[in-house]
Write a protein that holds these residues in place. Structure first.
Motif, mmCIF file in Angstrom:
data_model
loop_
_atom_site.group_PDB
_atom_site.id
_atom_site.type_symbol
_atom_site.label_atom_id
_atom_site.label_comp_id
_atom_site.label_asym_id
_atom_site.label_seq_id
_atom_site.Cartn_x
_atom_site.Cartn_y
_atom_site.Cartn_z
ATOM 1 N N ALA A 90 -40.067 -11.876 5.434
ATOM 2 C CA ALA A 90 -38.787 -11.561 6.070
ATOM 3 C C ALA A 90 -37.655 -11.594 5.056
ATOM 4 C CB ALA A 90 -38.515 -12.541 7.207
ATOM 5 N N MET A 91 -37.651 -12.592 4.169
ATOM 6 C CA MET A 91 -36.611 -12.673 3.145
ATOM 7 C C MET A 91 -36.715 -11.505 2.179
ATOM 8 S SD MET A 91 -33.928 -14.148 1.954
ATOM 9 C CE MET A 91 -33.880 -15.675 2.886
ATOM 10 N N LEU A 92 -37.921 -11.167 1.756
ATOM 11 C CA LEU A 92 -38.106 -10.036 0.851
ATOM 12 C C LEU A 92 -37.612 -8.750 1.502
ATOM 13 C CD1 LEU A 92 -39.119 -8.834 -1.785
ATOM 14 C CD2 LEU A 92 -41.417 -8.760 -0.777
ATOM 15 N N THR A 93 -37.952 -8.526 2.754
ATOM 16 C CA THR A 93 -37.489 -7.337 3.476
ATOM 17 C C THR A 93 -35.967 -7.303 3.520
ATOM 18 O OG1 THR A 93 -39.502 -7.260 4.800
ATOM 19 C CG2 THR A 93 -37.563 -6.139 5.703
ATOM 20 N N HIS A 94 -35.350 -8.429 3.788
ATOM 21 C CA HIS A 94 -33.887 -8.514 3.848
ATOM 22 C C HIS A 94 -33.261 -8.180 2.489
ATOM 23 C CE1 HIS A 94 -30.000 -9.868 5.315
ATOM 24 N NE2 HIS A 94 -29.862 -10.477 4.150
ATOM 25 N N ILE A 95 -33.799 -8.755 1.436
ATOM 26 C CA ILE A 95 -33.258 -8.506 0.094
ATOM 27 C C ILE A 95 -33.391 -7.031 -0.268
ATOM 28 C CG2 ILE A 95 -33.618 -8.959 -2.369
ATOM 29 C CD1 ILE A 95 -34.267 -11.877 -1.571
ATOM 30 N N LEU A 96 -34.522 -6.426 0.045
ATOM 31 C CA LEU A 96 -34.706 -5.002 -0.269
ATOM 32 C C LEU A 96 -33.752 -4.130 0.544
ATOM 33 C CD1 LEU A 96 -38.585 -4.853 -0.648
ATOM 34 C CD2 LEU A 96 -36.850 -4.892 -2.465
ATOM 35 N N GLU A 97 -33.507 -4.489 1.794
ATOM 36 C CA GLU A 97 -32.518 -3.753 2.605
ATOM 37 C C GLU A 97 -31.132 -3.847 1.969
ATOM 38 O OE1 GLU A 97 -32.868 -5.586 6.451
ATOM 39 O OE2 GLU A 97 -34.698 -4.465 6.953
ATOM 40 N N GLN A 98 -30.774 -5.026 1.498
ATOM 41 C CA GLN A 98 -29.474 -5.216 0.857
ATOM 42 C C GLN A 98 -29.386 -4.421 -0.454
ATOM 43 O OE1 GLN A 98 -26.837 -6.918 2.273
ATOM 44 N NE2 GLN A 98 -28.232 -6.875 4.009
ATOM 45 N N ALA A 99 -30.465 -4.390 -1.205
ATOM 46 C CA ALA A 99 -30.489 -3.622 -2.455
ATOM 47 C C ALA A 99 -30.296 -2.134 -2.165
ATOM 48 C CB ALA A 99 -31.802 -3.862 -3.193
ATOM 49 N N ARG A 100 -30.952 -1.631 -1.141
ATOM 50 C CA ARG A 100 -30.779 -0.222 -0.764
ATOM 51 C C ARG A 100 -29.337 0.041 -0.327
ATOM 52 N NH1 ARG A 100 -36.140 -1.259 1.253
ATOM 53 N NH2 ARG A 100 -37.618 0.074 0.148
ATOM 54 N N ALA A 101 -28.766 -0.871 0.443
ATOM 55 C CA ALA A 101 -27.386 -0.709 0.909
ATOM 56 C C ALA A 101 -26.406 -0.694 -0.260
ATOM 57 C CB ALA A 101 -27.036 -1.824 1.892
ATOM 58 N N ARG A 102 -26.719 -1.393 -1.328
ATOM 59 C CA ARG A 102 -25.870 -1.410 -2.518
ATOM 60 C C ARG A 102 -26.035 -0.156 -3.368
ATOM 61 N NH1 ARG A 102 -26.413 -7.583 -4.905
ATOM 62 N NH2 ARG A 102 -25.729 -8.630 -2.990
ATOM 63 N N GLY A 103 -27.049 0.632 -3.068
ATOM 64 C CA GLY A 103 -27.296 1.846 -3.836
ATOM 65 C C GLY A 103 -28.163 1.633 -5.066
ATOM 66 N N TYR A 104 -28.844 0.501 -5.122
ATOM 67 C CA TYR A 104 -29.740 0.277 -6.254
ATOM 68 C C TYR A 104 -30.887 1.284 -6.205
ATOM 69 C CZ TYR A 104 -27.634 -4.388 -6.959
ATOM 70 O OH TYR A 104 -26.790 -5.450 -7.182
ATOM 71 N N GLU A 105 -31.309 1.712 -7.360
ATOM 72 C CA GLU A 105 -32.469 2.598 -7.470
ATOM 73 C C GLU A 105 -33.743 1.817 -7.757
ATOM 74 O OE1 GLU A 105 -31.511 5.540 -10.439
ATOM 75 O OE2 GLU A 105 -30.019 6.484 -9.133
ATOM 76 N N ARG A 106 -33.569 0.584 -8.238
ATOM 77 C CA ARG A 106 -34.734 -0.211 -8.620
ATOM 78 C C ARG A 106 -34.425 -1.688 -8.430
ATOM 79 N NH1 ARG A 106 -37.011 -1.309 -14.478
ATOM 80 N NH2 ARG A 106 -34.908 -0.690 -15.051
ATOM 81 N N VAL A 107 -35.460 -2.432 -8.036
ATOM 82 C CA VAL A 107 -35.397 -3.882 -7.952
ATOM 83 C C VAL A 107 -36.582 -4.420 -8.750
ATOM 84 C CG1 VAL A 107 -35.502 -5.888 -6.427
ATOM 85 C CG2 VAL A 107 -34.287 -3.846 -5.695
ATOM 86 N N SER A 108 -36.321 -5.410 -9.581
ATOM 87 C CA SER A 108 -37.361 -5.995 -10.423
ATOM 88 C C SER A 108 -37.401 -7.497 -10.212
ATOM 89 C CB SER A 108 -37.087 -5.677 -11.891
ATOM 90 O OG SER A 108 -37.045 -4.283 -12.109
ATOM 91 N N LEU A 109 -38.453 -8.110 -10.738
ATOM 92 C CA LEU A 109 -38.583 -9.559 -10.666
ATOM 93 C C LEU A 109 -39.509 -10.049 -11.756
ATOM 94 C CD1 LEU A 109 -41.571 -10.455 -9.252
ATOM 95 C CD2 LEU A 109 -40.490 -9.252 -7.369
ATOM 96 N N GLU A 110 -39.369 -11.330 -12.055
ATOM 97 C CA GLU A 110 -40.274 -12.037 -12.958
ATOM 98 C C GLU A 110 -40.960 -13.093 -12.123
ATOM 99 O OE1 GLU A 110 -41.624 -15.493 -15.136
ATOM 100 O OE2 GLU A 110 -39.875 -15.473 -13.826
ATOM 101 N N THR A 111 -42.268 -13.224 -12.295
ATOM 102 C CA THR A 111 -43.023 -14.272 -11.624
ATOM 103 C C THR A 111 -44.066 -14.797 -12.589
ATOM 104 O OG1 THR A 111 -44.174 -14.873 -9.572
ATOM 105 C CG2 THR A 111 -44.736 -12.726 -10.548
ATOM 106 N N GLY A 112 -44.725 -15.847 -12.213
ATOM 107 C CA GLY A 112 -45.702 -16.462 -13.104
ATOM 108 C C GLY A 112 -47.030 -15.731 -13.138
ATOM 109 N N SER A 113 -47.749 -15.945 -14.231
ATOM 110 C CA SER A 113 -49.059 -15.312 -14.401
ATOM 111 C C SER A 113 -50.204 -16.209 -13.929
ATOM 112 C CB SER A 113 -49.271 -14.951 -15.881
ATOM 113 O OG SER A 113 -49.249 -16.123 -16.683
ATOM 114 N N PHE A 114 -49.918 -17.453 -13.606
ATOM 115 C CA PHE A 114 -50.956 -18.402 -13.215
ATOM 116 C C PHE A 114 -51.412 -18.166 -11.776
ATOM 117 C CE2 PHE A 114 -48.106 -20.540 -16.279
ATOM 118 C CZ PHE A 114 -48.995 -20.616 -17.342
#
Length: 151
Positions: A90-114
């Motif tokens: 739900a949080m991820l969906t919300h963040i992506l909706e907000q990114a689209r509303a801002r007009g972002y073309e791309r969203v990225s992230l860093e996460t662990g490899s473990f």
């Protein structure tokens, strides 16, 4: 579930972010911990949200503006005792909706490899994130994986 912009002032949020930082420090080498503390999350280029089920904090997440077309997801966390109940999605969906509303073309992230990060990577993959190289100020790091989603 209710998701709201948060000012990072409540003790429940402090406790969840401390759990997040403590866990990242247990899993990752010090130079590979990219989780932000309270002060860094208060930066004007970061919007921070919390998810609540009644009075219970069930998750958090943030979106950092890298530039006018590119955002970075930060501080996605669900309390360990409340995982696998949909708050992260739900949080991820919300963040992506907000990114689209801002007009972002791309969203990225860093996460662990473990292996401990595998559920998070599977969540990101399930909505279309793909693996990529470092972005922004990140460098290659065997403890990190980078993912991006074209919006």
């Amino acid at each position: 579930m209710h998701i709201e912009i948060d000012d990072l002032s409540r003790p429940e949020i402090h406790a969840l972010l401390e759990e997040h930082l403590r866990n990242m420090r247990e899993i990752s080498p010090p130079e590979s911990v990219h989780a932000l503390d309270l002060d860094k999350l208060r930066s004007p280029d970061i919007t921070f949200w919390t998810a609540w089920e009644g009075p219970a904090l069930i998750g958090c997440g943030a979106l950092k503006e890298l530039d006018s077309l590119h955002g970075e997801i930060k501080s996605m966390r669900t309390p360990e005792a409340l995982r696998r109940k949909g708050a992260g999605r739900a949080m991820l969906t919300h963040i992506l909706e907000q990114a689209r509303a801002r007009g972002y073309e791309r969203v990225s992230l860093e996460t662990g490899s473990f292996d401990a990060f595998k559920p998070a990577r599977q969540l990101y993959e399930s909505v279309g994130f793909v693996y990529c190289g470092p972005f922004g100020t990140y460098c290659e790091d065997p403890s990190s994986m980078f993912m991006s989603l074209r919006l």
